[in-house]
Design a protein around this motif. Structure first.
Motif, mmCIF file in Angstrom:
data_model
loop_
_atom_site.group_PDB
_atom_site.id
_atom_site.type_symbol
_atom_site.label_atom_id
_atom_site.label_comp_id
_atom_site.label_asym_id
_atom_site.label_seq_id
_atom_site.Cartn_x
_atom_site.Cartn_y
_atom_site.Cartn_z
ATOM 1 N N THR A 49 3.518 -11.747 13.428
ATOM 2 C CA THR A 49 4.376 -10.739 12.809
ATOM 3 C C THR A 49 5.601 -10.420 13.664
ATOM 4 O O THR A 49 6.283 -9.424 13.418
ATOM 5 N N GLY A 50 5.875 -11.231 14.681
ATOM 6 C CA GLY A 50 7.088 -11.040 15.467
ATOM 7 C C GLY A 50 6.947 -10.097 16.647
ATOM 8 O O GLY A 50 7.943 -9.593 17.161
ATOM 9 N N LYS A 51 5.726 -9.866 17.116
ATOM 10 C CA LYS A 51 5.533 -8.970 18.255
ATOM 11 C C LYS A 51 6.245 -9.491 19.502
ATOM 12 O O LYS A 51 6.895 -8.733 20.206
ATOM 13 N N LEU A 56 2.363 6.481 16.982
ATOM 14 C CA LEU A 56 2.413 5.265 16.164
ATOM 15 C C LEU A 56 3.796 5.030 15.578
ATOM 16 O O LEU A 56 4.414 5.929 15.019
ATOM 17 N N VAL A 57 4.252 3.782 15.727
ATOM 18 C CA VAL A 57 5.414 3.281 14.990
ATOM 19 C C VAL A 57 4.906 2.092 14.188
ATOM 20 O O VAL A 57 4.453 1.107 14.776
ATOM 21 N N GLU A 58 4.915 2.193 12.860
ATOM 22 C CA GLU A 58 4.419 1.085 12.046
ATOM 23 C C GLU A 58 5.595 0.299 11.483
ATOM 24 O O GLU A 58 6.584 0.882 11.047
ATOM 25 N N VAL A 59 5.448 -1.038 11.502
ATOM 26 C CA VAL A 59 6.520 -1.935 11.086
ATOM 27 C C VAL A 59 5.995 -2.868 10.000
ATOM 28 O O VAL A 59 4.973 -3.530 10.192
ATOM 29 N N ASP A 60 6.693 -2.928 8.875
ATOM 30 C CA ASP A 60 6.366 -3.908 7.840
ATOM 31 C C ASP A 60 7.050 -5.218 8.224
ATOM 32 O O ASP A 60 8.270 -5.328 8.149
ATOM 33 N N SER A 74 12.817 -11.310 9.139
ATOM 34 C CA SER A 74 14.277 -11.236 9.238
ATOM 35 C C SER A 74 14.810 -9.853 8.866
ATOM 36 O O SER A 74 15.941 -9.511 9.209
ATOM 37 N N SER A 75 14.001 -9.049 8.178
ATOM 38 C CA SER A 75 14.471 -7.720 7.772
ATOM 39 C C SER A 75 14.077 -6.634 8.769
ATOM 40 O O SER A 75 14.441 -5.475 8.599
ATOM 41 N N VAL A 76 13.340 -6.997 9.810
ATOM 42 C CA VAL A 76 12.890 -5.998 10.789
ATOM 43 C C VAL A 76 14.065 -5.565 11.668
ATOM 44 O O VAL A 76 14.765 -6.399 12.234
#
Length: 197
Positions: free
Chosen positions: A14-16, A176-180, A185-187
């Motif tokens: 997921t791009g961590k 917590l910071v939650e990321v979809d 590419s949209s993060v």
């Protein structure tokens, strides 16, 4: 940022690691401790002949990981760690956070599991991915031309079981910071760093 443990958690692929690079651009010098990096070093050093030996090495990996985290916490620096954390890691990490007076921030990367599986498979099939992640037997120097023949390749069912069954998508310690991350590419990496700060 002093005495903060930043956990880059959530689903695999997921791009961590990509986000971690952006975080370090804004905060250079923060040490990063990643269990997967330790696994790859241990696999290369010792190798394993079956799933049982691989599991035994995994215990050593976690000993090294927690020792490194604790060593850094003893100095009071901010630490970043990147892994699909589950409840299995919580007791030891929580104990270290309490012992050394750290604040914890979890950045949890989640998203559509079908899209994430496609990314995960592409990563696993790449020759740049360490072969130890895909095999139940590995020794340094091993090579597999067709990664689809790997005997421990993650299937969509395995990924779903790990993400949901092990709680990768619900793990949180501290803020917590939650990321979809369905579409990487949209993060907005800078916005995430802003929230951590």
């Amino acid at each position: 940022m002093d005495k903060v443990l930043i956990l880059l958690a959530g689903y695999p692929a997921t791009g961590k690691s990509t986000f971690c690079k952006r975080l370090l651009e804004r905060h250079p010098g923060i040490p990063v401790v990643a269990p997967d990096d330790i696994k790859e070093q241990v696999w290369d050093e010792f190798g394993y002949d079956d799933a049982e030996e691989k599991a035994a090495l995994e215990l050593r990996v976690w000993e090294i990981y927690y020792a490194r985290i604790e060593g850094l916490m003893q100095t009071g620096v901010t630490v970043v760690s990147d892994y699909p954390f589950s409840e299995k890691q919580r007791p030891t990490l929580a104990g270290l956070v309490d012992r050394y007076g750290y604040r914890c921030v979890t950045v949890r990367f989640v998203g559509d599991l079908d899209a994430i599986y496609r990314r995960s498979l592409a990563r696993d099939l790449s020759q740049s991915r360490h072969l130890g992640h895909l095999m139940n037997h590995y020794h340094k120097g091993d090579h597999l031309d067709d990664r689809r023949q790997a005997d421990a390749l993650v299937t969509p069912q395995i990924l779903r079981e790990r993400c949901i069954g092990k709680g990768y998508g619900t793990f949180c310690m501290g803020d917590l910071v939650e990321v979809d991350a369905t579409d990487i590419s949209s993060v907005d990496h800078d916005a995430i760093v802003d929230r951590i700060e």
